[in-house]
Scaffold this motif. Structure first.
Motif, PDB file in Angstrom:
ATOM      1  N   ILE A  54       0.779  -1.134   0.123  1.00 20.69           N
ATOM      2  CA  ILE A  54      -0.023   0.004   0.022  1.00 20.69           C
ATOM      3  C   ILE A  54       1.024   1.395  -0.082  1.00 20.69           C
ATOM      4  O   ILE A  54       1.866   1.443   0.638  1.00 20.69           O
ATOM      5  N   ASP A  55       0.622   2.170  -1.193  1.00 18.55           N
ATOM      6  CA  ASP A  55       1.151   3.328  -0.730  1.00 18.55           C
ATOM      7  C   ASP A  55       0.720   4.256   0.571  1.00 18.55           C
ATOM      8  O   ASP A  55      -0.723   4.239   0.586  1.00 18.55           O
ATOM      9  N   PRO A  56       1.454   4.514   1.379  1.00 14.50           N
ATOM     10  CA  PRO A  56       1.081   5.170   2.545  1.00 14.50           C
ATOM     11  C   PRO A  56       0.307   6.445   2.311  1.00 14.50           C
ATOM     12  O   PRO A  56      -0.800   6.795   3.224  1.00 14.50           O
ATOM     13  N   GLY A  57       0.389   7.301   1.316  1.00 14.41           N
ATOM     14  CA  GLY A  57      -0.348   8.201   0.907  1.00 14.41           C
ATOM     15  C   GLY A  57      -1.872   7.873   0.541  1.00 14.41           C
ATOM     16  O   GLY A  57      -2.722   8.704   0.723  1.00 14.41           O
ATOM     17  N   SER A  58      -2.144   6.701   0.637  1.00 13.62           N
ATOM     18  CA  SER A  58      -3.558   6.141   0.087  1.00 13.62           C
ATOM     19  C   SER A  58      -4.323   5.897   1.220  1.00 13.62           C
ATOM     20  O   SER A  58      -5.474   5.719   1.036  1.00 13.62           O
ATOM     21  N   VAL A  59      -3.610   6.011   2.606  1.00 14.34           N
ATOM     22  CA  VAL A  59      -4.480   5.457   3.506  1.00 14.34           C
ATOM     23  C   VAL A  59      -5.015   6.487   4.367  1.00 14.34           C
ATOM     24  O   VAL A  59      -4.595   7.730   4.406  1.00 14.34           O
ATOM     25  N   ASP A  60      -6.224   6.182   4.522  1.00 12.82           N
ATOM     26  CA  ASP A  60      -7.174   7.391   4.973  1.00 12.82           C
ATOM     27  C   ASP A  60      -7.990   6.958   6.110  1.00 12.82           C
ATOM     28  O   ASP A  60      -8.423   5.948   6.408  1.00 12.82           O
ATOM     29  N   ILE A  61      -7.710   7.522   7.378  1.00 15.33           N
ATOM     30  CA  ILE A  61      -8.319   7.079   8.689  1.00 15.33           C
ATOM     31  C   ILE A  61      -8.937   8.339   9.329  1.00 15.33           C
ATOM     32  O   ILE A  61      -8.581   9.464   9.305  1.00 15.33           O
ATOM     33  N   ASP A  62     -10.326   8.152   9.568  1.00 16.50           N
ATOM     34  CA  ASP A  62     -11.149   9.092  10.001  1.00 16.50           C
ATOM     35  C   ASP A  62     -11.839   8.633  11.317  1.00 16.50           C
ATOM     36  O   ASP A  62     -12.258   7.379  11.280  1.00 16.50           O
ATOM     37  N   VAL A  63     -12.276   9.431  11.965  1.00 21.21           N
ATOM     38  CA  VAL A  63     -13.298   9.416  13.206  1.00 21.21           C
ATOM     39  C   VAL A  63     -14.397  10.092  13.134  1.00 21.21           C
ATOM     40  O   VAL A  63     -14.169  11.300  12.999  1.00 21.21           O
ATOM     41  N   ASP A  64     -15.378   9.529  12.860  1.00 20.48           N
ATOM     42  CA  ASP A  64     -16.783  10.341  13.014  1.00 20.48           C
ATOM     43  C   ASP A  64     -17.500   9.694  14.378  1.00 20.48           C
ATOM     44  O   ASP A  64     -18.142   8.621  14.280  1.00 20.48           O
ATOM     45  N   GLY A  65     -17.743  10.637  15.262  1.00 21.07           N
ATOM     46  CA  GLY A  65     -18.368  10.308  16.552  1.00 21.07           C
ATOM     47  C   GLY A  65     -17.488   9.050  17.090  1.00 21.07           C
ATOM     48  O   GLY A  65     -16.305   9.448  17.406  1.00 21.07           O
ATOM     49  N   GLN A  66     -18.025   7.991  17.401  1.00 24.09           N
ATOM     50  CA  GLN A  66     -17.303   6.802  17.794  1.00 24.09           C
ATOM     51  C   GLN A  66     -17.014   6.049  16.799  1.00 24.09           C
ATOM     52  O   GLN A  66     -16.502   4.735  16.971  1.00 24.09           O
ATOM     53  N   LEU A  67     -16.993   5.934  15.650  1.00 27.38           N
ATOM     54  CA  LEU A  67     -16.627   5.386  14.400  1.00 27.38           C
ATOM     55  C   LEU A  67     -15.361   5.482  13.868  1.00 27.38           C
ATOM     56  O   LEU A  67     -15.187   6.638  13.193  1.00 27.38           O
ATOM     57  N   LEU A  68     -14.426   4.601  13.979  1.00 22.28           N
ATOM     58  CA  LEU A  68     -13.237   4.584  13.144  1.00 22.28           C
ATOM     59  C   LEU A  68     -13.190   3.953  11.998  1.00 22.28           C
ATOM     60  O   LEU A  68     -13.577   2.868  11.864  1.00 22.28           O
ATOM     61  N   THR A  69     -12.837   4.622  10.938  1.00 24.16           N
ATOM     62  CA  THR A  69     -12.775   4.049   9.548  1.00 24.16           C
ATOM     63  C   THR A  69     -11.507   4.225   8.979  1.00 24.16           C
ATOM     64  O   THR A  69     -10.795   5.216   8.976  1.00 24.16           O
ATOM     65  N   ILE A  70     -10.815   3.127   8.640  1.00 28.82           N
ATOM     66  CA  ILE A  70      -9.624   2.841   7.759  1.00 28.82           C
ATOM     67  C   ILE A  70      -9.852   2.432   6.379  1.00 28.82           C
ATOM     68  O   ILE A  70     -10.693   1.601   6.011  1.00 28.82           O
ATOM     69  N   ARG A  71      -9.377   3.376   5.406  1.00 31.95           N
ATOM     70  CA  ARG A  71      -9.440   2.950   4.047  1.00 31.95           C
ATOM     71  C   ARG A  71      -8.005   3.154   3.476  1.00 31.95           C
ATOM     72  O   ARG A  71      -7.259   3.733   3.730  1.00 31.95           O
ATOM     73  N   ALA A  72      -7.831   2.003   2.311  1.00 32.23           N
ATOM     74  CA  ALA A  72      -6.533   2.058   1.601  1.00 32.23           C
ATOM     75  C   ALA A  72      -6.707   1.463   0.322  1.00 32.23           C
ATOM     76  O   ALA A  72      -7.707   0.873   0.215  1.00 32.23           O
ATOM     77  N   GLU A  73      -5.818   1.791  -0.481  1.00 30.34           N
ATOM     78  CA  GLU A  73      -5.870   1.393  -2.123  1.00 30.34           C
ATOM     79  C   GLU A  73      -4.443   0.620  -2.168  1.00 30.34           C
ATOM     80  O   GLU A  73      -3.507   1.452  -2.040  1.00 30.34           O
ATOM     81  N   ARG A  74      -4.529  -0.201  -3.119  1.00 30.00           N
ATOM     82  CA  ARG A  74      -3.399  -0.735  -3.466  1.00 30.00           C
ATOM     83  C   ARG A  74      -3.637  -0.686  -5.153  1.00 30.00           C
ATOM     84  O   ARG A  74      -4.481  -1.094  -5.746  1.00 30.00           O
TER      85      ARG A  74
END
Length: 152
Positions: free
Chosen positions: A47-67
């Motif tokens: 994975i390119d580290p620049g493609s990793v997206d981590i966000d918090v919305d309230g109490q929900l942690l979301t991790i997205r990444a692209e290869r």
């Protein structure tokens, strides 16, 4: 002694052609508590580290990444088992997490997310008082020979 299984290779070949998973894939992860914070580690090789997206919305942690895979012009593939893919993982953090201080790092194909416990949720000791712990104050009355204790 290993035995030859002719169906193993056929199964692997069929699953690669018939794989219908085109949406985001799950990433393998571990989660543990270390003192006053949680540590999440997820495998994201290639994975390119620049493609990793981590966000918090309230109490929900979301991790997205692209290869993404590069394919040079005029390349004739002999075999291609690695795929371009999207990865997604969502976690409900629950109460007692300091969402303002979550941090992340990516090293050697492993994403590490540190999730601190909020001060309110940390264990603490409660002092227990007894009736004998109350203070005794001495006061003098004018004209009195002995001071009289006054309890508060």
């Amino acid at each position: 002694m290993a035995t030859y299984d002719p169906f193993r290779d056929l199964d692997r070949l069929a699953s690669s052609f018939l794989d219908t998973r085109r949406g985001p894939r799950r990433m393998p992860m571990d989660l543990y508590r270390d003192g006053d914070h949680y540590v999440l580690t997820a495998d994201l090789p290639g994975i390119d580290p620049g493609s990793v997206d981590i966000d918090v919305d309230g109490q929900l942690l979301t991790i997205r990444a692209e290869r993404t895979l590069s394919a040079g012009d005029g390349v004739k593939w002999i075999t291609r088992e690695r795929e371009a893919a999207s990865f997604l993982r969502q976690l409900n953090l629950g109460q007692g997490i300091d969402t303002e201080r979550i941090s992340a790092s990516y090293d050697n194909g492993v994403l590490s997310v540190t999730i601190p416990v909020s001060e309110k949720a940390k264990p603490r000791k409660i002092a227990v008082s007894t009736a004998s712990d109350s203070q005794v104050v001495q006061a003098h009355e004018s004209g009195a020979d002995e001071p009289q204790p006054i309890e508060q």
